[in-house]
Scaffold this active site. Structure first.
Site, PDB file in Angstrom:
ATOM      1  N   LYS A 553       0.846  -1.181   0.000  1.00 23.49           N
ATOM      2  CA  LYS A 553       0.000   0.000   0.000  1.00 23.49           C
ATOM      3  C   LYS A 553       0.883   1.232   0.000  1.00 23.49           C
ATOM      4  CE  LYS A 553      -3.999   0.763   1.849  1.00 23.49           C
ATOM      5  NZ  LYS A 553      -5.080   0.443   2.726  1.00 23.49           N
ATOM      6  N   ASP A 649     -13.722   2.320  10.287  1.00 21.93           N
ATOM      7  CA  ASP A 649     -14.150   2.169   8.895  1.00 21.93           C
ATOM      8  C   ASP A 649     -14.437   0.707   8.577  1.00 21.93           C
ATOM      9  OD1 ASP A 649     -14.918   3.120   6.439  1.00 21.93           O
ATOM     10  OD2 ASP A 649     -12.900   3.070   5.586  1.00 21.93           O
TER      11      ASP A 649
END
Ligand SMILES: *[C@@H]1O[C@H](CO)[C@@H](O)[C@H](O)[C@H]1NC(C)=O
Ligand SMILES: *[C@@H]1O[C@H](CO)[C@@H](O)[C@H](O)[C@H]1NC(C)=O
Ligand SMILES: *[C@@H]1O[C@H](CO)[C@@H](O)[C@H](O)[C@H]1NC(C)=O
Ligand SMILES: *[C@@H]1O[C@H](CO)[C@@H](O)[C@H](O)[C@H]1NC(C)=O
Ligand SMILES: *[C@@H]1O[C@H](CO)[C@@H](O)[C@H](O)[C@H]1NC(C)=O
Ligand SMILES: *[C@@H]1O[C@H](CO)[C@@H](O)[C@H](O)[C@H]1NC(C)=O
Ligand SMILES: *[C@@H]1O[C@H](CO)[C@@H](O)[C@H](O)[C@H]1NC(C)=O
Ligand SMILES: *[C@@H]1O[C@H](CO)[C@@H](O)[C@H](O)[C@H]1NC(C)=O
Ligand SMILES: *[C@@H]1O[C@H](CO)[C@@H](O)[C@H](O)[C@H]1NC(C)=O
Ligand SMILES: *[C@@H]1O[C@H](CO)[C@@H](O)[C@H](O)[C@H]1NC(C)=O
Ligand SMILES: *[C@@H]1O[C@H](CO)[C@@H](O)[C@H](O)[C@H]1NC(C)=O
Ligand SMILES: *[C@@H]1O[C@H](CO)[C@@H](O)[C@H](O)[C@H]1NC(C)=O
Length: 840
Positions: A553, A649
């Site tokens: 990432k 989230d």
């Protein structure tokens, strides 16, 4: 015309019959035996039955039995190599075969080794096996060195056979057995095989290393016992049988279809029952100390574990290698011993990425410096081996003293008695896995004292004077040279890279994920060419580090300095749980900030529950497992890890699945990573529309927002649709509105996922119960929602859902809806704050 037609007809029929009969009448291969004076070279060109499997392993059979039926598992002996196939064992293995063609390649039908002659000394290509004229079976490496021999020469051997039990036998003229592999077991038992008094199974060191490790299981006159090797050996499992002097048969343990029977001196064997065999089975003592039973499944085309044969108390944490040496096992999680009151650490993980491989002392114990030995205290810690070396010490201080006085003692366990002076003290000469105990659950009070060595002292050794002076002179010169070199190098480096200093400080921290250079990550992702997904935090790319697939990432909005980034990485890296995606490493170079995660082959959960990708519906059992996995991951973040972490989230895009559909949470801790420099209070609404709890509107944010989002995810999993789905008719765009209506009218069955026949027709009641759990999590008043540990209890059946639920689900999401909900990325993160900005 007629006779010609008839002739034609007859010919056709004949050909048809011949074709049908062909596979049966074709010659069956069958080479179970070999004659004396035969020599085989380990070479795919010379050994006829050689195959290489898709996982990189290969077999080259020398003797091979035809399967009992037309095709299926069968036994062979020959050369075997484990991936990456550089060195070979002479082994007996089970292979998938076809009676016409020999060994067949099926996707998951790799050869299973059940016996090996040379576990510790593998041989190379062109090694030779010879059954000599005088009946000796001899294995030599390619350069001619003797590696192994059956030592059976001169005993009138007539030939060699692999028999239908998988036993490799050297037999004589009268077919009597002269030598057999069953008398020299390695780590495996086959149905029909017995472990006689004195024999032992010894486990591999690891899945890929066949060298023996310290775990073994042995038969003694008084039963079956399992130990780890040390001086003295440490017992972890026992199955005693009664002794009876009047019987003379030796004790033995026999593996049969349906049971492992321990024949002691009494008339009836003591049995451990096993699942009945539907197909080929084998039982293997594995490196972690478990004895596992495997079975070939014809329908699934693979080997599966069907039973964990031996049980230990109180739970699996009492297996000696569950967390490796010095590892502490807590509810199945492994960690290294860490002294509570100090940041000083005396142990480091053997492999930072695999906590279950155990820990090593930073400074090894040295018997020359016993004055620098200390005992670290760990309360409520116990040890599997309680059968040995009870010391003559009944109070705590004597117990500690006797360990400090004896250098072979590496730890003592002290169990308190009723009074100060009737405790029990056990000493251990090699420390394997320890376990934390719940004092309420186990009715004893046990403390471990683990010996450590303080850092080496600078004290001079006792050498004679001249040596000392000479040594001193030489060292002085060397030190001078060293200082000059270091100073020069330092100045040069400093001028070249100003950042180096700062980086060096972090390189050596124990427990920290691996640090990669940007170049290395660029290389392993092929210049960031294969994108897996994209989100507000940055894009995710597929890569490969060594053999391991990873997801890299690349953070785009990380504004903080290197120090803060490294501190956060250390926090995230130290959080390890099987339901959280593992952070393998990171990169912080110039302005680049990258995180390297384990790769999750089945991608994110949304791919499997919204039916965008033609995947077959998940069955109910799998859905339940996924829900439990998510709950456990969240429970760990909220309640079990050192620093409480709210995920903020939770949504299907952040729930990733491995090849066996085990679910893991991704992107935890990242919210902190990004926002550190902004404010202590949450000033920016974050998360994803559709999953936001009502309190986002009032800014009272606690971990309960995750529980709300979890409730939404559970509803999506049970109803097989998105919470906000604009392709639905207007009145059912919002699942939560639909849920309110159906719950009030007691019509919850209407919203069960219709794609899944399994759920609709067989598990309706369970699905409704699951929806009730979801509704509990969706309570408007965050204090009425359950905690994550309560959710786990409900899912495990230890608790039931709160009765009076408030069905007036409100959602903050309608306020936020209307954004682009389609094609969320597989590895995603919240949209950037600019999209979701609330009050600042
Ligand atoms: C072994 O020897 C016998 C008798 O000489 C022979 O019939 C048989 O084919 C031989 N077997 C092999 C595998 O060579
Ligand atoms: C094995 O032997 C064959 C034939 O003698 C030879 O061609 C081959 O190079 C050898 N392989 C190795 C790895 O030595
Ligand atoms: C030895 O066994 C084989 C088959 O297992 C059989 O064909 C053979 O006749 C036997 N020989 C003797 C001497 O019993
Ligand atoms: C296998 O394990 C043994 C003992 O732990 C070790 O000495 C050896 O290097 C290992 N071999 C490989 C190939 O990893
Ligand atoms: C032991 O090692 C062999 C060869 O590497 C391998 O095929 C087998 O699966 C291993 N067994 C265990 C229990 O790991
Ligand atoms: C011991 O063995 C004898 C003879 O087999 C048997 O009669 C007796 O019952 C056995 N005793 C026990 C305690 O099993
Ligand atoms: C134990 O297993 C053996 C077969 O190995 C069987 O003969 C015996 O009846 C079994 N005993 C009991 C008590 O189940
Ligand atoms: C094991 O026993 C069961 C029940 O007696 C039987 O159905 C099954 O075929 C047996 N399995 C094998 C591999 O012989
Ligand atoms: C931990 O605390 C105890 C008591 O407060 C003390 O005796 C011990 O030395 C401390 N350990 C370390 C490593 O500081
Ligand atoms: C145990 O220790 C006590 C005191 O240290 C001593 O009196 C006693 O004899 C010891 N017992 C044994 C069996 O060594
Ligand atoms: C020291 O400890 C070891 C292992 O615990 C034990 O075998 C040995 O007998 C002890 N030696 C003495 C002198 O107590
Ligand atoms: C365990 O023993 C210690 C020391 O005697 C004591 O302080 C503690 O309360 C005990 N714990 C339990 C659960 O008995």
């Amino acid at each position: 015309m007629l006779p010609a037609n008839l002739f034609f007809f007859v010919v056709v029929v004949f050909i048809a019959l011949a074709t049908i009969a062909l596979p049966i009448s074709a010659e069956r291969f069958d080479y179970p035996t070999a004659n004396l004076s035969t020599r085989w070279v380990n070479n795919a060109a010379t050994l006829q039955h050689s195959v290489s499997y898709s996982d990189g392993s290969a077999v080259r059979a020398i003797v091979l039995r035809s399967p009992e039926t037309f095709y299926g598992p069968s036994f062979a002996a020959g050369f075997f190599c484990a991936p990456p196939c550089r060195v070979f064992l002479f082994a007996v293995f089970i292979v998938q075969t076809n009676s016409g063609a020999g060994i067949t390649l099926t996707e998951n039908g790799m050869a299973q080794v059940v016996w090996a002659a040379n576990r510790d000394l593998p041989v190379r290509e062109n090694a030779t096996l010879e059954l000599t004229f005088n009946g000796n079976l001899v294995l030599r490496d390619a350069d001619g060195t003797l590696v192994w021999s059956s030592s059976s020469s001169g005993q009138s051997v007539a030939g060699m056979e692999i028999n239908d039990l998988g036993n490799l036998v050297l037999f004589d003229q009268r077919n009597a057995t002269v030598w057999q592999s069953f008398d020299h077991p390695t780590d495996t038992l086959l149905p029909g095989q017995s472990l006689m008094d004195g024999m032992a199974l010894r486990a591999n060191s690891s899945l890929t290393n066949s060298t023996e490790n310290q775990v073994y299981m042995t038969v003694r006159p008084d039963g079956l016992f399992a130990y780890v090797e040390s001086t003295p050996p440490q017992l972890y499992y026992s199955h005693p049988v009664s002794m009876n002097k009047s019987r003379k048969d030796p004790t033995k343990v026999t593996f049969t279809n349906g049971s492992l029977s321990i024949f002691g001196q009494s008339t009836q064997p003591s049995n451990i029952s096993l699942p009945l065999a539907k197909s080929a089975q084998y039982m293997r003592l594995e490196f972690d100390g478990h004895l596992r039973l495997y079975e070939w499944s014809n329908s699934e085309g693979k080997w599966t574990m069907v039973s964990d044969v031996i049980k230990v108390v109180p739970d699996d944490c009492a297996f000696p290698m569950v967390c490796g040496k010095y590892g502490i096992c807590t509810g199945g999680q492994c960690s290294c011993p860490l002294q509570g009151n100090s940041s000083l650490s005396y142990f480091k993980p053997v492999d930072e990425r695999k906590a279950n491989l155990g820990c090593a002392p930073l400074t090894p114990i040295s018997c020359q410096e016993m004055q620098s030995h200390r005992l670290l205290l760990f309360a409520d810690v116990s040890y599997f081996d309680v059968s040995h070396t009870v010391l003559n010490a009944t109070n705590r201080d004597d117990c500690k003293q006797s360990c400090l006085k004896n250098c072979s003692c590496r730890a003592v366990m002290f169990r308190y008695g009723q009074n100060d002076s009737d405790g029990t003290c056990f000493s251990v000469s090699e420390v394997f896995s320890l376990q934390t105990i719940q004092p309420e659950a186990l009715h004893f009070n046990s403390t471990a004292y683990i010996k450590v060595q303080l850092s080496p002292s600078a004290s001079a050794s006792t050498e004679n004077k001249t040596k000392t002076i000479l040594g001193a002179t030489i060292s002085a010169i060397l030190i001078l040279l060293l200082v000059v070199t270091v100073v020069t190098a330092y100045c040069v480096r400093r001028r070249k890279y100003q950042e180096v200093d700062e980086e060096l400080d972090f390189e050596l921290l124990p427990g920290m994920p691996v640090r990669f250079s940007f170049e290395k990550l660029r290389e392993c992702t092929k210049d960031f060419s294969k994108k897996l997904g994209e989100g507000g935090f940055g894009s995710v790319f597929e890569g490969k580090i060594g053999e391991e697939r990873v997801a890299v990432k690349r953070l785009e909005s990380a504004k903080q300095g290197k120090k803060e980034f490294l501190a956060e990485v250390e926090t995230i890296g130290s959080i390890e749980h099987i339901n959280l995606v593992r952070l393998i490493g990171f990169c912080a170079e110039k302005s680049n900030r990258l995180l390297v995660y384990e790769y999750m082959p089945r991608g994110s959960l949304d791919r499997w529950i919204y039916y965008h990708h033609n995947n077959a519906p998940l069955d109910w059992h799998t859905r339940c497992r996924i829900i439990l996995d998510i709950a456990k991951g969240l429970c760990y973040l909220h309640e079990e890890c050192r620093r409480k972490i709210a995920h903020l989230d939770i949504k299907p895009q952040n729930i990733l699945l491995d090849e066996n559909f085990n679910a893991k949470l991704a992107d935890f801790g990242l919210s902190k990573l990004i926002d550190r420099d902004q404010s202590k209070v949450v000033t920016v609404m974050r998360g994803t529309p559709g999953y936001l709890a009502p309190e986002w509107l009032t800014s009272q944010i606690t971990e309960k927002v995750d529980i709300y989002s979890f409730g939404i995810v559970v509803m999506e999993i049970t109803s097989g649709r998105k919470n906000i789905d604009i392709s639905q008719p207007e009145e059912s765009v919002q699942l939560i509105n639909l849920l309110r209506e159906k719950a009030q009218n007691n019509k919850l069955t209407d919203i069960i996922d219709k794609h899944s026949d399994d759920m609709v027709s067989h598990h309706e009641e369970e699905v409704i119960q699951m929806m009730k759990l979801a509704m509990w999590c969706l309570q408007n008043d965050s204090s009425r929602r359950p905690s994550m540990s309560m959710v786990v209890k409900v899912l495990e059946g230890a608790m039931s859902v709160e009765n009076c639920l408030d069905y007036s689900f409100f959602n903050a999401n309608s306020v936020m809806s209307g954004q682009d909900q389609d094609n969320p990325p597989a590895y995603s993160a919240p949209p950037p704050p600019s999209i979701l900005s609330g009050p600042r």
